[in-house]
Design an enzyme around this catalytic site. Structure first.
Site, PDB file in Angstrom:
ATOM      1  N   ASN A  72       0.859  -1.191   0.000  1.00 50.27           N
ATOM      2  CA  ASN A  72       0.000   0.000   0.000  1.00 50.27           C
ATOM      3  C   ASN A  72       0.892   1.238   0.000  1.00 50.27           C
ATOM      4  O   ASN A  72       1.494   1.570   1.016  1.00 50.27           O
ATOM      5  CB  ASN A  72      -0.908  -0.042   1.239  1.00 50.27           C
ATOM      6  CG  ASN A  72      -1.779   1.194   1.361  1.00 50.27           C
ATOM      7  OD1 ASN A  72      -1.800   2.045   0.461  1.00 50.27           O
ATOM      8  ND2 ASN A  72      -2.504   1.308   2.456  1.00 50.27           N
ATOM      9  N   LYS A  74       0.009   4.215  -0.241  1.00 45.73           N
ATOM     10  CA  LYS A  74      -0.695   5.354   0.373  1.00 45.73           C
ATOM     11  C   LYS A  74      -0.540   6.599  -0.507  1.00 45.73           C
ATOM     12  O   LYS A  74      -0.487   6.478  -1.731  1.00 45.73           O
ATOM     13  CB  LYS A  74      -0.199   5.564   1.807  1.00 45.73           C
ATOM     14  CG  LYS A  74      -0.269   4.264   2.635  1.00 45.73           C
ATOM     15  CD  LYS A  74      -0.102   4.454   4.114  1.00 45.73           C
ATOM     16  CE  LYS A  74      -0.255   3.116   4.815  1.00 45.73           C
ATOM     17  NZ  LYS A  74      -0.189   3.212   6.277  1.00 45.73           N
ATOM     18  N   GLY A 234       2.475   2.539  10.655  1.00 41.47           N
ATOM     19  CA  GLY A 234       3.333   3.710  10.506  1.00 41.47           C
ATOM     20  C   GLY A 234       4.088   4.106  11.763  1.00 41.47           C
ATOM     21  O   GLY A 234       4.636   5.197  11.833  1.00 41.47           O
TER      22      GLY A 234
HETATM   23  O1  13P Z   1      -1.282   0.703   6.731  1.00 41.12           O
HETATM   24  C1  13P Z   1      -0.511  -0.155   6.353  1.00 41.12           C
HETATM   25  C2  13P Z   1      -0.762  -0.914   5.122  1.00 41.12           C
HETATM   26  O2  13P Z   1      -2.038  -0.708   4.656  1.00 41.12           O
HETATM   27  C3  13P Z   1       0.730  -0.442   7.091  1.00 41.12           C
HETATM   28  O3  13P Z   1       1.564   0.655   7.002  1.00 41.12           O
HETATM   29  P1  13P Z   1       3.070   0.531   7.530  1.00 41.12           P
HETATM   30  O4  13P Z   1       3.626  -0.758   6.967  1.00 41.12           O
HETATM   31  O5  13P Z   1       3.755   1.753   7.013  1.00 41.12           O
HETATM   32  O6  13P Z   1       2.984   0.470   9.026  1.00 41.12           O
END
Ligand code: 13P
Length: 315
Positions: A72, A74, A234
């Site tokens: 992801n 984001k 995160g």
């Molecule tokens: O939200 C996440 C995947 O959808 C996880 O994010 P991180 O791996 O950055 O913690």
């Protein structure tokens, strides 16, 4: 639309609640980061603390649930960075499609480019889509458009959308049902906040979020459930293998009781939240962890290592 804050409290006890889970391995700072740093420019996340629990024998690994690794991205990336990530993925040595299914989820604007340039064995997902048929919904992207573009997957109910955009569990359930009806495959996200975990309501929250989906769909064939504890997203605070396994096993039990034994056995439940190249293998060895949804590390070359953690299942 009827988007509202997620309802996390249930008036009835959920059908499964194990004893309260141990608290996550958090440092003295227990505040969730509201805006995680941009992982492209941030230093690598700390590796997970080794966990002494033993890996299950491979015979206990369920047959038929192909390991699934999602990346992801984001709201990250420039044209140049996206090209670099795609080049890395195309050049990487990854386990065969018999062993692992890989899906990356760039922001909408990069989807056609990434789909066009990526090696064919890696699929793409959108990070969201509209709850109903498209129309006068400024700024939204419909499931029909994704189908039209040949985008096979969509992530729905991510905690960032639940908490920041106010998407309720019911709204997420409607989105999942609509996207499936259009022919999309869905990565449906569930997970508790730190406060909910500390209050002992992890399983109640996960059950409520899953029930809101189960209430709206009949066929789970094209659904992957992503358990993403909010406190792990995160933050660099990855769930321990035991913490992930406990929730995954309870979630599978919930599916068995409330949907069907077949759906429980065949539905992939993947873990997300600060997964790194260092933590992925031990997590992957847990019998009910069927893969990962990776945020920050999916923008880095170590995503290849996370994909290849799938080989732990067949070892
Ligand atoms: O939200 C996440 C995947 O959808 C996880 O994010 P991180 O791996 O950055 O913690």
């Amino acid at each position: 639309p009827e988007a509202g804050r997620p309802h996390v409290a249930t008036s009835q006890p959920p059908p499964f609640i194990s004893s309260p889970l141990p608290p996550p391995c958090l440092s003295s700072s227990t505040r969730r980061k509201e805006t995680p740093p941009n992982p492209i420019s941030s230093p690598p996340l700390p590796s997970a603390r080794p966990n002494p629990i033993r890996s299950p024998p491979s015979s206990s690994v369920a047959m038929g649930r192909k390991f699934f690794v999602g990346g992801n991205w984001k709201c990250n990336g420039t044209v140049e960075q996206v090209e670099s990530i795609v080049n890395t993925l195309n050049a990487g040595q990854i386990a065969s499609t018999d062993v692992v299914e890989v899906v990356v989820s760039p922001p909408y604007v990069f989807l056609p480019t990434v789909k066009g340039k990526l090696r064919p064995e890696i699929q793409v997902a959108a990070q969201n889509c509209w709850v109903k048929k498209g129309g006068a919904f400024t700024g939204e992207v419909s499931a029909e458009m994704l189908v039209n573009l040949g985008v096979p997957w969509v992530i729905l109910g991510h905690s960032e959308r639940r908490s920041l955009m106010g998407e309720s569990s019911e709204f997420v359930g409607e989105k999942v049902a609509y996207a499936l009806a259009q022919g999309l495959k869905v990565i449906a996200c569930v997970g508790e906040t730190l406060e909910q975990r500390e209050a002992g309501s992890t399983m109640a929250v996960v059950a409520e979020q899953t029930k809101a989906i189960a209430d709206k769909i009949k066929d789970w064939t094209n659904v992957v459930v992503a358990y993403e504890p909010v406190w792990a997203i995160g933050t660099g605070k990855v769930a321990s293998p035991a913490q992930a396994q406990e929730v995954h096993a309870n979630l599978r039990d919930w599916l068995k009781t409330n949907v069907s034994p077949e759906v429980a056995e065949s539905t992939r439940i993947i873990y997300g939240g600060s997964v790194t190249g260092a933590s992925c293998k031990e997590l992957a060895a847990q019998p009910d962890v069927d893969g990962f949804l990776v945020g920050g590390a999916s923008l880095k070359p170590e995503f290849i290592d996370i994909i290849n953690a799938a080989t732990v299942k067949s070892a």
